[in-house]
Design a protein around this motif. Structure first.
Motif, PDB file in Angstrom:
ATOM      1  N   TYR A 162      -0.718  -3.370  13.488  1.00 12.17           N
ATOM      2  CA  TYR A 162      -0.905  -3.541  12.046  1.00 12.17           C
ATOM      3  C   TYR A 162       0.170  -4.459  11.464  1.00 12.17           C
ATOM      4  CZ  TYR A 162      -1.208  -2.400   7.081  1.00 12.17           C
ATOM      5  OH  TYR A 162      -1.311  -2.478   5.712  1.00 12.17           O
ATOM      6  N   THR A 163       1.391  -4.335  11.922  1.00 11.95           N
ATOM      7  CA  THR A 163       2.469  -5.209  11.464  1.00 11.95           C
ATOM      8  C   THR A 163       2.193  -6.657  11.851  1.00 11.95           C
ATOM      9  OG1 THR A 163       4.045  -3.384  11.695  1.00 11.95           O
ATOM     10  CG2 THR A 163       4.954  -5.609  11.547  1.00 11.95           C
ATOM     11  N   ALA A 164       1.670  -6.866  13.049  1.00 11.94           N
ATOM     12  CA  ALA A 164       1.322  -8.225  13.469  1.00 11.94           C
ATOM     13  C   ALA A 164       0.208  -8.801  12.603  1.00 11.94           C
ATOM     14  CB  ALA A 164       0.911  -8.224  14.944  1.00 11.94           C
ATOM     15  N   LEU A 165      -0.753  -7.981  12.231  1.00  9.63           N
ATOM     16  CA  LEU A 165      -1.846  -8.453  11.374  1.00  9.63           C
ATOM     17  C   LEU A 165      -1.356  -8.787   9.969  1.00  9.63           C
ATOM     18  CD1 LEU A 165      -4.690  -5.964  12.417  1.00  9.63           C
ATOM     19  CD2 LEU A 165      -4.618  -8.421  12.864  1.00  9.63           C
ATOM     20  N   ARG A 166      -0.434  -7.994   9.455  1.00  5.70           N
ATOM     21  CA  ARG A 166       0.064  -8.230   8.090  1.00  5.70           C
ATOM     22  C   ARG A 166       0.908  -9.491   7.996  1.00  5.70           C
ATOM     23  NH1 ARG A 166      -2.715  -6.267   4.359  1.00  5.70           N
ATOM     24  NH2 ARG A 166      -0.915  -6.307   2.947  1.00  5.70           N
ATOM     25  N   SER A 167       1.399  -9.995   9.120  1.00  4.14           N
ATOM     26  CA  SER A 167       2.206 -11.212   9.093  1.00  4.14           C
ATOM     27  C   SER A 167       1.367 -12.482   9.020  1.00  4.14           C
ATOM     28  CB  SER A 167       3.107 -11.263  10.332  1.00  4.14           C
ATOM     29  OG  SER A 167       2.334 -11.354  11.512  1.00  4.14           O
ATOM     30  N   VAL A 168       0.046 -12.353   9.129  1.00  3.39           N
ATOM     31  CA  VAL A 168      -0.844 -13.518   9.079  1.00  3.39           C
ATOM     32  C   VAL A 168      -1.130 -13.868   7.622  1.00  3.39           C
ATOM     33  CG1 VAL A 168      -3.079 -14.430   9.786  1.00  3.39           C
ATOM     34  CG2 VAL A 168      -1.862 -12.842  11.268  1.00  3.39           C
ATOM     35  N   PRO A 169      -1.007 -15.140   7.211  1.00  4.25           N
ATOM     36  CA  PRO A 169      -1.310 -15.517   5.832  1.00  4.25           C
ATOM     37  C   PRO A 169      -2.760 -15.223   5.468  1.00  4.25           C
ATOM     38  CG  PRO A 169      -0.116 -17.272   6.966  1.00  4.25           C
ATOM     39  CD  PRO A 169      -0.500 -16.269   8.009  1.00  4.25           C
ATOM     40  N   GLY A 170      -2.969 -14.757   4.246  1.00  3.45           N
ATOM     41  CA  GLY A 170      -4.328 -14.441   3.811  1.00  3.45           C
ATOM     42  C   GLY A 170      -5.222 -15.653   3.680  1.00  3.45           C
ATOM     43  N   ASP A 171      -4.627 -16.861   3.595  1.00  4.98           N
ATOM     44  CA  ASP A 171      -5.448 -18.071   3.483  1.00  4.98           C
ATOM     45  C   ASP A 171      -6.340 -18.268   4.702  1.00  4.98           C
ATOM     46  OD1 ASP A 171      -4.099 -18.436   1.150  1.00  4.98           O
ATOM     47  OD2 ASP A 171      -2.688 -19.928   1.947  1.00  4.98           O
TER      48      ASP A 171
END
Length: 316
Positions: A197-206
């Motif tokens: 989940y932490t790895a996913l949250r580091s991805v820009p929402g763009d």
């Protein structure tokens, strides 16, 4: 001859200041190096030394000369690798890993994707609830689940009987491996989920917005974008889970008094414990420990070599 000073004019030689600065990192590293050498490197080297030794008993073994330590060569390793109990424990742990690791990684990935999708309104509570079992010590978790496994005291048995369903004996020889795997699954999913989940949250929402503009659905975004992005984290958590599987000890040891299906050599580490502290054969235990460590090393680096390059190349 004038003394070279700092720009501030303190009168301290520049060469002395530079030498102090060059030694400063080593000063900060010294406590960690000392602790590593004293509590990790030294025990490993001592276990390696003991694995090549053996005890010879003369007469009744009484007195200082009755028991001597001699060179054993590879004899301890030969006995360890040919021991039927050790080979049987390796087979059980292999089956245990095949049951546990894929299910745990799949659940952790699915839960991380669900929490990252933004469709859950209680995200903080859900994350805490899923992660909380990881904070419970393995011995305590084993005692709690052991209470639920015992047919005579388990409330789950009463619930199943109330609805007319038979209650399985999870501590029987055929199901005990699933009972042990369930305890590790309950405690391990939360840790792996948090990492993913932490790895996913580091991805820009763009990145996700661009995919939605191109017509991608949530499932397509999860499978084609999110999963490849967290591939390095998946590799890392898989290796950690595999190492933890090979080191399983607390759960079966705690459940052993509750079931006759778990022997004193049910896992390789349980055999090491029995040899060292019950039979007082530290030499055989040391050799078995070295074998287990080498297997962990080979499997970890082998898996990392097999899939790690592809996973980490996608991150670049």
């Amino acid at each position: 001859m004038a003394t070279a000073t700092t720009p501030s004019g303190t009168g301290v030689p520049v060469r002395s200041i530079r030498s102090r600065r060059s030694l400063a990192p080593y000063g900060f590293l010294a406590p960690a190096v000392v602790l590593f050498a004293a509590f990790l490197a030294a025990p490993i080297l001592y276990a390696l030394y003991l694995s090549f030794r053996k005890a010879e008993v003369k007469g009744l073994g009484l007195g200082s000369a009755g028991r001597t330590e001699t060179w054993a060569g590879l004899g301890n390793y030969t006995r360890a690798l040919s021991d039927p109990e050790f080979l049987a424990s390796v087979g059980r742990v292999a089956l245990y890993g095949l049951v546990l690791v894929p299910v745990m990684m799949a659940l952790a990935l699915v839960l991380a994707l669900l929490l990252d999708s933004g469709r859950t309104r209680v995200g903080g509570f859900a994350r805490t609830s899923i992660f909380l079992p990881y904070a419970v010590p393995a011995v305590v978790a084993s005692l709690l689940w052991g209470f639920l496994y015992l047919p005579r005291v388990s409330p789950l048995v009463d619930v199943l009987e109330a609805v007319g369903l038979p209650a399985p004996d999870l501590l029987s020889p055929d199901l005990v491996i699933f009972a042990v795997a369930n305890i590790a699954l309950w405690g391990g999913v939360g840790f792996n989920m948090i990492v993913l989940y932490t790895a996913l949250r580091s991805v820009p929402g763009d990145v996700y917005e661009a995919a939605r503009l191109d017509g991608a659905s949530d499932v397509q975004i999860a499978w084609r974008i999110k999963v490849p992005i967290v591939a390095p984290s998946l590799v890392m958590t898989f290796i950690f889970s595999m190492i933890a599987t090979l080191q399983v000890f607390a759960e079966p040891t705690t459940l052993r008094p509750l079931s006759n299906s778990i022997s004193s050599t049910w896992t390789p580490l349980m055999k090491v414990y029995r040899d060292a502290f019950v039979r007082n054969d530290v030499y055989s235990a040391a050799a078995t420990s070295v074998v287990i460590a080498l297997v962990m090393l080979v499997l970890s680096f082998g898996f990392l070599k097999l899939v790690g390059n592809r996973a980490f190349d996608q991150e670049k």
